[in-house]
Design an enzyme around this catalytic site. Sequence first.
Site, PDB file in Angstrom:
ATOM      1  N   SER A 130      10.923  13.432 -32.906  1.00 49.71           N
ATOM      2  CA  SER A 130      11.030  14.778 -33.468  1.00 49.71           C
ATOM      3  C   SER A 130      11.682  15.783 -32.528  1.00 49.71           C
ATOM      4  CB  SER A 130       9.659  15.283 -33.913  1.00 49.71           C
ATOM      5  OG  SER A 130       8.748  15.282 -32.838  1.00 49.71           O
ATOM      6  N   HIS A 167      11.310  12.459 -39.911  1.00 50.43           N
ATOM      7  CA  HIS A 167      12.681  12.983 -39.788  1.00 50.43           C
ATOM      8  C   HIS A 167      13.734  11.997 -40.265  1.00 50.43           C
ATOM      9  CE1 HIS A 167      11.168  16.481 -37.641  1.00 50.43           C
ATOM     10  NE2 HIS A 167      10.326  15.642 -37.077  1.00 50.43           N
ATOM     11  N   LYS A 170       9.915  18.223 -44.758  1.00 55.64           N
ATOM     12  CA  LYS A 170      11.160  18.309 -43.992  1.00 55.64           C
ATOM     13  C   LYS A 170      12.351  18.109 -44.925  1.00 55.64           C
ATOM     14  CE  LYS A 170       8.498  17.948 -39.964  1.00 55.64           C
ATOM     15  NZ  LYS A 170       7.501  17.161 -39.287  1.00 55.64           N
TER      16      LYS A 170
HETATM   17  C1  PLP Z   1       6.215  17.366 -38.719  1.00 57.73           C
HETATM   18  C2  PLP Z   1       5.704  16.044 -38.284  1.00 57.73           C
HETATM   19  C3  PLP Z   1       4.432  15.606 -38.662  1.00 57.73           C
HETATM   20  C4  PLP Z   1       3.445  16.499 -39.360  1.00 57.73           C
HETATM   21  O1  PLP Z   1       3.740  16.641 -40.700  1.00 57.73           O
HETATM   22  P1  PLP Z   1       3.185  17.923 -41.483  1.00 57.73           P
HETATM   23  O2  PLP Z   1       3.325  17.580 -42.905  1.00 57.73           O
HETATM   24  O3  PLP Z   1       4.035  19.065 -41.052  1.00 57.73           O
HETATM   25  O4  PLP Z   1       1.758  18.079 -41.069  1.00 57.73           O
HETATM   26  C5  PLP Z   1       4.052  14.325 -38.330  1.00 57.73           C
HETATM   27  N1  PLP Z   1       4.884  13.525 -37.626  1.00 57.73           N
HETATM   28  C6  PLP Z   1       6.101  13.925 -37.209  1.00 57.73           C
HETATM   29  C7  PLP Z   1       6.954  12.988 -36.440  1.00 57.73           C
HETATM   30  C8  PLP Z   1       6.544  15.206 -37.523  1.00 57.73           C
HETATM   31  O5  PLP Z   1       7.725  15.619 -37.095  1.00 57.73           O
END
Ligand code: PLP
Length: 383
Positions: free
Chosen positions: A178, A206, A238
């Site tokens: 991330s 991602h 995302k």
């Molecule tokens: C954003 C993210 C999460 C958390 O997801 P949310 O739905 O925002 O709680 C988990 N793992 C990774 C790798 C992320 O980038």
Amino acid sequence: MHISKLQTRLDERKAKQLYRTRRIAESAQHVEMLIDGRKLISFCSNDYLGLANHPQVKQAFIKAANEYGVGSGAAHLINGHSKLHHQLEEALAEFTSYPRALLFSTGYMANLGVAQALVGRGDTVLEDRLNHASLIDGGLLSGARLMRYAHNDAADLERKLASRNSGDKLVMSDAVFSMDGDIAPVKQLVASCKQHDAWLMLDDAHGFGVLGADGKGIMQHTQTASEDLPVYMATLGKAVGTAGAFVAGSEALIETLIQQARTYIYTTAQPPAIAAATLASLQIIQQQPELREQLNANIKQFRQCAQQAGVTLASSDTAIQPVIIGDVEQTVALSNKLFESGFLVTAIRPPTVPEGTARLRITLSASHTPQYIDQLCDALCAA
Ligand SMILES: *Cc1c(COP(=O)(O)O)cnc(C)c1O
């Protein structure tokens, strides 16, 4: 007495430039945003395909809210599991080629829930050193022994797997890291886990929606069969542009999570209208490969023009393009300068990233125009 202690710690944080504050967005999530009263071009959102504010996605949300209301009213196991949630789970299972999928209210909760449901005392969780905080917390809260292996180092994982000869083993990794944008060595992780009879879980927060010709994510990108990856997890906030997350896997895995994942059981189901919006978004992801093509073209353009401008880039081919500065103060100053030039690029500091690796986390979206990308590179060069 306790309050003054808190204040001391806050002051210490400020002195180290590690104090975090929030900017207030006064417009929808989009490339052009009104933030703290200023018009800015955002290069830090995870809305990689520009779907968070897409007319069809909004329409689906509004229609479902009219029909189902807003709140889901209860947890999935009480009476909060609507037909829309169920349809979305079926669509996600089909799209990812797994027998079943299960919705979670957030990705953070999905990661906590999986670890806690699959392992416990006497077992081992093995995690990449640069994993997302939610995976690390999942490992810690599970009660299993947590071991961290060197970043993307399958040989180190292999050694650590071999050192544990009792209990169950769960290997967890970001698929696309991330804060770095690089991709896990999936084939090697699969082989190591098979050899050592360990569960493998990839968090494709991602990758889902953007990687692979059809946006199916890390598995399509690395040509990995779903049979080789027992636990697939991805988030919906995302590239999908809505909210929540899901875990895909076998019938037995999903039923186990429904029975045992505490973050699934003891929380209110996400609003059904979110599920409807996600279904609409999933359709766009399937029907409009041109969004991914545009995103990839934008990534390429950014890398070329940043390199020409003398900016040192990380080895990432994804939408996450960090510019690693190292020093916290310098990184914050750079982010502030970009803000003054009209660009929103957040400074990412420890403990989100390791000490000495503070960075600008630049992210690209299919919605960026070539002009915006050129202008950002000019501003980076001048800053
Ligand atoms: C954003 C993210 C999460 C958390 O997801 P949310 O739905 O925002 O709680 C988990 N793992 C990774 C790798 C992320 O980038």
